[in-house]
Design a protein around this motif. Sequence first.
Motif, PDB file in Angstrom:
ATOM      1  N   TRP A 151      48.817   1.696 -73.433  1.00 60.46           N
ATOM      2  CA  TRP A 151      48.417   2.882 -73.743  1.00 60.46           C
ATOM      3  C   TRP A 151      49.527   3.699 -74.405  1.00 60.46           C
ATOM      4  N   PRO A 152      49.527   4.423 -75.504  1.00 59.97           N
ATOM      5  CA  PRO A 152      50.381   5.316 -76.224  1.00 59.97           C
ATOM      6  C   PRO A 152      50.937   6.318 -75.131  1.00 59.97           C
ATOM      7  N   THR A 188      50.025  13.275 -70.133  1.00 58.28           N
ATOM      8  CA  THR A 188      48.850  12.430 -70.230  1.00 58.28           C
ATOM      9  C   THR A 188      47.885  13.171 -69.166  1.00 58.28           C
ATOM     10  N   ARG A 209      43.860  14.167 -67.848  1.00 56.29           N
ATOM     11  CA  ARG A 209      42.187  13.972 -68.370  1.00 56.29           C
ATOM     12  C   ARG A 209      41.568  15.024 -67.245  1.00 56.29           C
ATOM     13  N   LEU A 217      35.378  -0.917 -63.912  1.00 53.95           N
ATOM     14  CA  LEU A 217      34.856   0.033 -64.881  1.00 53.95           C
ATOM     15  C   LEU A 217      35.777   0.799 -65.878  1.00 53.95           C
ATOM     16  N   PRO A 273      42.596   1.231 -74.710  1.00 57.46           N
ATOM     17  CA  PRO A 273      42.782   2.399 -75.127  1.00 57.46           C
ATOM     18  C   PRO A 273      41.390   3.092 -75.972  1.00 57.46           C
ATOM     19  N   GLY A 274      40.522   2.636 -76.093  1.00 51.89           N
ATOM     20  CA  GLY A 274      39.621   2.815 -77.150  1.00 51.89           C
ATOM     21  C   GLY A 274      38.577   3.802 -76.957  1.00 51.89           C
ATOM     22  N   TYR A 275      38.494   4.128 -75.632  1.00 52.82           N
ATOM     23  CA  TYR A 275      37.123   4.636 -74.932  1.00 52.82           C
ATOM     24  C   TYR A 275      37.393   6.091 -74.559  1.00 52.82           C
ATOM     25  N   ALA A 276      37.862   6.916 -75.612  1.00 50.09           N
ATOM     26  CA  ALA A 276      38.237   8.457 -75.220  1.00 50.09           C
ATOM     27  C   ALA A 276      37.078   9.024 -74.156  1.00 50.09           C
ATOM     28  N   TRP A 277      35.981   8.741 -74.393  1.00 52.25           N
ATOM     29  CA  TRP A 277      34.687   9.361 -73.530  1.00 52.25           C
ATOM     30  C   TRP A 277      34.430   8.692 -72.468  1.00 52.25           C
ATOM     31  N   ASN A 287      35.225   7.452 -69.538  1.00 51.68           N
ATOM     32  CA  ASN A 287      35.693   7.461 -68.306  1.00 51.68           C
ATOM     33  C   ASN A 287      35.101   8.069 -66.962  1.00 51.68           C
ATOM     34  N   VAL A 288      33.901   8.691 -67.315  1.00 54.39           N
ATOM     35  CA  VAL A 288      33.162   9.640 -66.604  1.00 54.39           C
ATOM     36  C   VAL A 288      32.799   8.714 -65.152  1.00 54.39           C
TER      37      VAL A 288
END
Lengths: 341, 341
Positions: A99-100, A107, A109, A172, A177-181, A183-184
């Motif tokens: 992750w950057p 960081t 969320r 899950l 790191p490509g799935y910004a949305w 992680n719900v």
Amino acid sequence: MKLATYKDGSRDGQLIVVSRDLRLACYATGIASRMQQVLDDWSFMAPQLQDVYTQLNAGRAKHVFAFDASQCMAPLPRSHQWLEAAAYPSHLALTQPQWPLSVTEPTMRQGAGDSLVGACDEVVLGSAAMGIDFGAGLAAVAADVPMGASAEQALYGIRLLMLSNTFSLRQLMPSAPGYAWGNVQSWPAVGLSPVAVTVDELGDAWRGGKVHLPLHTSWNGRKVGMCDAGEDMAFHFGQLIAHAAKTRMVHAGSMVGTGVVSNVGTTTGKASSRRSDWPKGYHSIAEKRAMELQQGDVASTGYLQFGDTVRVEMKNKDGFSIFGAIEQTIVSPLGEGSSAS
Amino acid sequence: MKLATYKDGSRDGQLIVVSRDLRLACYATGIASRMQQVLDDWSFMAPQLQDVYTQLNAGRAKHVFAFDASQCMAPLPRSHQWLEAAAYPSHLALTQPQWPLSVTEPTMRQGAGDSLVGACDEVVLGSAAMGIDFGAGLAAVAADVPMGASAEQALYGIRLLMLSNTFSLRQLMPSAPGYAWGNVQSWPAVGLSPVAVTVDELGDAWRGGKVHLPLHTSWNGRKVGMCDAGEDMAFHFGQLIAHAAKTRMVHAGSMVGTGVVSNVGTTTGKASSRRSDWPKGYHSIAEKRAMELQQGDVASTGYLQFGDTVRVEMKNKDGFSIFGAIEQTIVSPLGEGSSAS
């Protein structure tokens, strides 16, 4: 002062004042019944609660009863905003090395403020195959913090501090790191300490917006982590809250967690045989597994199983528990792992 | 039935019942004072509110007053969980073409449940240089939905529907999909319609968990979007709620937004001169800019400026407004753009 919320069958529970030594408590009768009420009107209610707290510690309060952490909901049982940072870069460096990472901004969320779990309550999670992990840290409850507040201003917006244990489902969680949305589903619940305290309760351990004390995490009764919560915290609580308040007002009762407490490892040996070590242990299994991979070839430690317990506690210099202990058992939806089954 | 929350100086406001034609209202005296109370105890309170609603529509309710949308807070002024999906793939395809899209699970993020804005309130945002965008959609207020509920079960967990307008700061939104935790600052506020309604108010426009009616969005008085909200919704409300409930219980009062409503464009012309068009317009500026780039070389439409207004409304087949209109003006922290200045 120290505050908690007792179960009463309702969703918001009943506000109580807890003595400094966590032995006694009393209802905040005539002042407020719910924690959110206090946060909504802090400057009016907090001095009254402080008076009760002083009486309670002096043995002069009325209608006092023995404090029982197992009767606690989360201090604020549901929050209109749960935010969680990754304030300890060594945790991300171990567990999400791809992750950057920004060195200037934390960081962070947003999570599930409706899914907070009492300190001794069972945590119901769907399947051990999801890779159930714990993640021990601290969390602040914020006042109203205006948009654009500086980190220094935001420090004054801390009403209460607690311990937190964020459960995650590692299988899950996309490793890319490509799935910004995406992680719900991977952060289902957060456990919180029985008691929330004002920062003055920390004495000189509260410095520079950080808590300079070791956090103790045990897994099935075995101590696995005792990292210092102040040492490698790259962003202090004021910086975390200011980050959230950069583009909008943060409203009273919002919670900001530090994420998993983690200390930088040590490296010994010559260049040809360098070996990393983490003498203070770990506060999430994903970290332990990353350590194992760096020290050998196999991540041999598995994630949590139903029936496993996780305990998180922090003591002051005199050895007294500040927030009470989080001590939770992982249970399946059918009750597998429950002590009641 | 139709419910709303009137301003009364408190953070949770005062629950009111609104007539079907949005002309009249009355307080829910003796039943509940706050919307969250109703959601916490729906099966007990909703029938009582329904009785008041029936009386109100029949002209037999007591203490009735003219309904004024400008007195409304968000129907639920603060929510313990605000979730927002990208239920219309054509929106993501236009604005985030580099993002990986799943066809089996909705893309969803968690947002700021403490930052909901009344339908006619000014929206205070920091700087027009942040690329202020609107994003018109719908949102459901959920009941308690158990962990692992199916999409069909979750459909029964919809208590109320509303219109939503999610403000975003496009210049703060990383275009690369690599910042899973980096979006806290780029979604500062959500505007909600004055009135929330039970699904029966939609009649046969409510089919398959979707609202089959056009959404109307105007920008500074000019209509820019009239996409059908049912047509290209890839995941219905039950699927959205079930996605959130996959790994944990979703608690009453949680809100799930659809994200920006968007219809698939049309393509005309021969292969050598194919031209895409979007005859039903757009519900976020980022979409309009993407359309311009596909039709020419320049995204000429700029983002919102202080003083700009955005209006979102939905009418039934007879032309009557269902939820009332969101009509908000963008204002700087110093009051620039405000009609009061």
